[in-house]
Design an enzyme around this catalytic site. Structure first.
Site, PDB file in Angstrom:
ATOM      1  N   TYR A  53       1.073  -1.234  -0.008  1.00  0.00           N
ATOM      2  CA  TYR A  53       0.047  -0.029  -0.298  1.00  0.00           C
ATOM      3  C   TYR A  53       0.886   1.170   0.020  1.00  0.00           C
ATOM      4  O   TYR A  53       2.027   1.222   0.385  1.00  0.00           O
ATOM      5  CB  TYR A  53      -0.762   0.000   1.178  1.00  0.00           C
ATOM      6  CG  TYR A  53      -0.279   0.287   2.564  1.00  0.00           C
ATOM      7  CD1 TYR A  53      -0.111   1.641   3.071  1.00  0.00           C
ATOM      8  CD2 TYR A  53       0.167  -0.646   3.436  1.00  0.00           C
ATOM      9  CE1 TYR A  53       0.116   1.906   4.478  1.00  0.00           C
ATOM     10  CE2 TYR A  53       0.540  -0.480   4.566  1.00  0.00           C
ATOM     11  CZ  TYR A  53       0.588   0.907   4.961  1.00  0.00           C
ATOM     12  OH  TYR A  53       1.366   1.480   6.292  1.00  0.00           O
ATOM     13  N   CYS A  54       0.284   2.301  -0.484  1.00  0.00           N
ATOM     14  CA  CYS A  54       0.681   3.606  -0.395  1.00  0.00           C
ATOM     15  C   CYS A  54      -0.157   4.631   0.158  1.00  0.00           C
ATOM     16  O   CYS A  54      -1.097   4.230   0.805  1.00  0.00           O
ATOM     17  CB  CYS A  54       1.610   4.164  -1.775  1.00  0.00           C
ATOM     18  SG  CYS A  54       0.297   4.012  -3.202  1.00  0.00           S
ATOM     19  N   GLN A  55       0.029   5.985  -0.357  1.00  0.00           N
ATOM     20  CA  GLN A  55      -1.079   7.046  -0.327  1.00  0.00           C
ATOM     21  C   GLN A  55      -2.344   6.855  -0.653  1.00  0.00           C
ATOM     22  O   GLN A  55      -3.385   6.614  -0.015  1.00  0.00           O
ATOM     23  CB  GLN A  55      -0.305   8.369  -0.556  1.00  0.00           C
ATOM     24  CG  GLN A  55      -1.132   9.395   0.057  1.00  0.00           C
ATOM     25  CD  GLN A  55      -0.925   9.629   1.530  1.00  0.00           C
ATOM     26  OE1 GLN A  55      -0.033   8.946   2.013  1.00  0.00           O
ATOM     27  NE2 GLN A  55      -1.607  10.461   2.176  1.00  0.00           N
TER      28      GLN A  55
END
Length: 107
Positions: free
Chosen positions: A64-66
């Protein structure tokens, strides 16, 4: 077509309750300093090529990221390296927070 799947918040909640699932945060140090999903390991996207061999290809891995864009790149990269069981968190940590889920301090 890359060999990764998308996972939503409900899927992540379910996966987090299982043993042996790896959660990787690919955001920058500054982003992670604001909080991360509990149990995640931090590997910034730009370091993933150097750290890829540390990740077990036989373990389901959720990136996951932003917002989900950089983690999709991470998934594509890892699947090109032979990792078949990789997932991209749809909407990233923003979706996690929108769902009212807590953030943990950086480990």
């Amino acid at each position: 077509m890359f060999g990764f799947k998308e996972i939503d918040i409900e899927g992540l909640k379910s996966a987090k309750s299982q043993e042996g699932v790896l959660l990787i945060d690919v955001r920058t140090d500054a982003e992670v300093a604001r909080g991360m999903i509990e149990g995640a390991k931090h590997i910034p996207l730009h370091l993933l090529p150097l750290k890829a061999n540390e990740l077990n290809a036989g373990v389901p891995t959720i990136f996951y990221c932003q917002s989900g864009a950089r983690s999709a790149q991470a998934c594509a990269f890892m699947s090109s390296k032979g990792h078949d069981d990789v997932y991209n968190l749809q909407g990233g940590i923003l979706a996690w927070m929108r769902d009212g889920m807590p953030l943990a301090a950086m480990c």
